[in-house]
Write a protein that holds these residues in place. Structure first.
Motif, short mmCIF file in Angstrom:
data_model
loop_
_atom_site.label_atom_id
_atom_site.label_comp_id
_atom_site.label_asym_id
_atom_site.label_seq_id
_atom_site.Cartn_x
_atom_site.Cartn_y
_atom_site.Cartn_z
N THR A 1 1.00 -1.21 0.01
CA THR A 1 -0.07 0.03 0.11
C THR A 1 0.88 1.25 -0.11
N LEU A 2 0.76 2.02 -1.10
CA LEU A 2 1.67 3.36 -1.19
C LEU A 2 1.18 4.12 0.09
N ALA A 3 2.19 4.85 0.85
CA ALA A 3 1.72 5.55 1.75
C ALA A 3 2.98 6.44 1.96
N SER A 4 2.60 7.92 2.22
CA SER A 4 3.95 8.57 2.34
C SER A 4 3.26 10.18 2.67
N ALA A 5 4.02 10.98 3.64
CA ALA A 5 4.08 12.09 3.99
C ALA A 5 4.52 13.28 3.14
N ARG A 6 5.54 12.67 2.22
CA ARG A 6 6.69 13.69 1.55
C ARG A 6 6.47 13.54 0.10
N LEU A 7 5.86 12.32 -0.36
CA LEU A 7 5.94 12.21 -1.81
C LEU A 7 4.60 11.67 -2.49
N GLY A 8 4.50 11.92 -3.56
CA GLY A 8 3.07 11.34 -4.20
C GLY A 8 3.21 10.80 -5.58
N ALA A 9 1.94 10.58 -6.34
CA ALA A 9 2.20 9.88 -7.42
C ALA A 9 2.78 10.70 -8.57
N VAL B 1 2.36 18.23 -6.04
CA VAL B 1 1.58 16.93 -5.94
C VAL B 1 0.94 16.88 -4.53
N LYS B 2 0.02 16.01 -4.36
CA LYS B 2 -0.38 15.58 -3.26
C LYS B 2 0.29 14.37 -2.84
N PRO B 3 0.80 14.27 -1.32
CA PRO B 3 1.41 12.94 -0.90
C PRO B 3 0.47 11.74 -1.02
N TYR B 4 1.10 10.70 -1.11
CA TYR B 4 0.15 9.45 -1.11
C TYR B 4 -0.73 9.24 -0.19
N GLY B 5 -0.17 10.14 1.13
CA GLY B 5 -1.10 9.92 2.28
C GLY B 5 -1.20 8.48 2.96
N VAL B 6 -2.36 8.27 3.62
CA VAL B 6 -2.43 7.17 4.49
C VAL B 6 -1.76 7.30 5.76
N VAL B 7 -0.59 7.91 5.86
CA VAL B 7 0.09 8.03 7.29
C VAL B 7 -0.68 8.68 8.10
N ASP B 8 -1.44 9.80 7.48
CA ASP B 8 -2.12 10.83 8.42
C ASP B 8 -3.70 10.38 8.77
N THR B 9 -3.88 9.07 8.54
CA THR B 9 -5.15 8.80 9.14
C THR B 9 -5.30 8.14 10.45
N PRO B 10 -6.54 8.12 11.01
CA PRO B 10 -6.60 7.55 12.11
C PRO B 10 -6.21 5.99 12.51
N ASP B 11 -6.63 5.37 11.39
CA ASP B 11 -6.48 3.94 11.22
C ASP B 11 -4.91 3.80 11.25
N TYR B 12 -4.02 4.30 10.26
CA TYR B 12 -2.72 4.24 10.31
C TYR B 12 -2.07 4.50 11.45
N GLN B 13 -2.43 5.55 12.09
CA GLN B 13 -1.83 6.12 13.35
C GLN B 13 -2.28 5.03 14.54
N ARG B 14 -3.18 4.43 14.56
CA ARG B 14 -3.33 3.29 15.44
C ARG B 14 -2.42 1.97 15.22
N THR C 1 3.83 6.79 15.21
CA THR C 1 4.91 7.80 14.71
C THR C 1 4.45 8.37 13.26
N LYS C 2 3.35 7.70 12.83
CA LYS C 2 2.99 8.14 11.40
C LYS C 2 3.96 8.26 10.52
N GLN C 3 5.08 7.15 10.51
CA GLN C 3 5.82 7.29 9.55
C GLN C 3 5.70 5.72 8.77
N ILE C 4 6.79 5.50 7.71
CA ILE C 4 6.82 4.38 6.99
C ILE C 4 8.40 3.71 7.28
N PRO C 5 8.21 2.45 7.21
CA PRO C 5 7.20 1.44 6.57
C PRO C 5 6.41 1.12 7.89
#
Length: 171
Positions: free
Chosen positions: A33-41, A52-65, A69-73
């Motif tokens: 699953t593509l996820a990132s706060a710094r880079l996007g498609a 461009v918008k970052p891939y996101g996902v890392v800023d969602t409540p589900d990911y934070q649970r 740290t909301k980082q990858i991987p």
């Protein structure tokens, strides 16, 4: 039916690459699953450079649970959520491919210090981070060559220690 592992990150992240490499070495299938706060498609340049918008996902409540740290991987294995690349690598080795740590606790003890040293020496957020950002993610006209040169020297200094140890131990 065995549950497929799910890895969150981006392929250009050196930390995500560690987890991907371990999963491939262990011959474990995984969903990515593509996820990132710094880079996007569509670009490897920083979003602040491209708009461009970052891939996101890392800023969602589900990911934070899953990853506070909301980082990858991050890796999901059933109900178990792991984060931090070295923790993921150790887990994959221990559970799916013990040969990756020489089939023993002693083998893990011999392998782990070098992996941890690379992190402690700021390869990822130090010289590597600056080098990759400046060379691959910032347009040529905006690059800070002082950072590039300092990052290069950082690599030389750190890898000299590794070369000296390999020479000493012949391993």
């Amino acid at each position: 039916m065995a549950q497929v592992l799910r890895l969150f990150g981006r392929p250009s992240s050196s930390n995500t690459q560690k987890a991907m490499w371990a999963l491939h070495e262990a011959q474990k299938a995984f969903e990515f699953t593509l996820a990132s706060a710094r880079l996007g498609a569509g670009s490897q340049l920083l979003c602040e450079e491209t708009g461009v918008k970052p891939y996101g996902v890392v800023d969602t409540p589900d990911y934070q649970r899953m990853c506070p740290t909301k980082q990858i991987p991050a890796l999901l294995d059933g109900d178990l959520a792991l984060w931090e690349s070295h923790s993921i690598v150790r887990y994959v080795a221990m559970k799916y491919a013990p040969q990756l740590h020489l089939d023993s606790a002693e083998g893990m003890a011999r392998c782990s210090p070098w992996m941890d040293w690379a992190l402690a020496e700021n390869f990822t957020m130090g010289c590597n981070h600056d080098l990759v950002d400046q060379i691959a993610r910032i347009p040529p006209g905006k690059r800070n060559m002082s950072l590039v040169l300092a990052a290069h020297q950082g690599y030389l200094d750190r890898l000299r220690l590794v070369e000296d140890r390999l020479q000493e131990t012949q391993a």
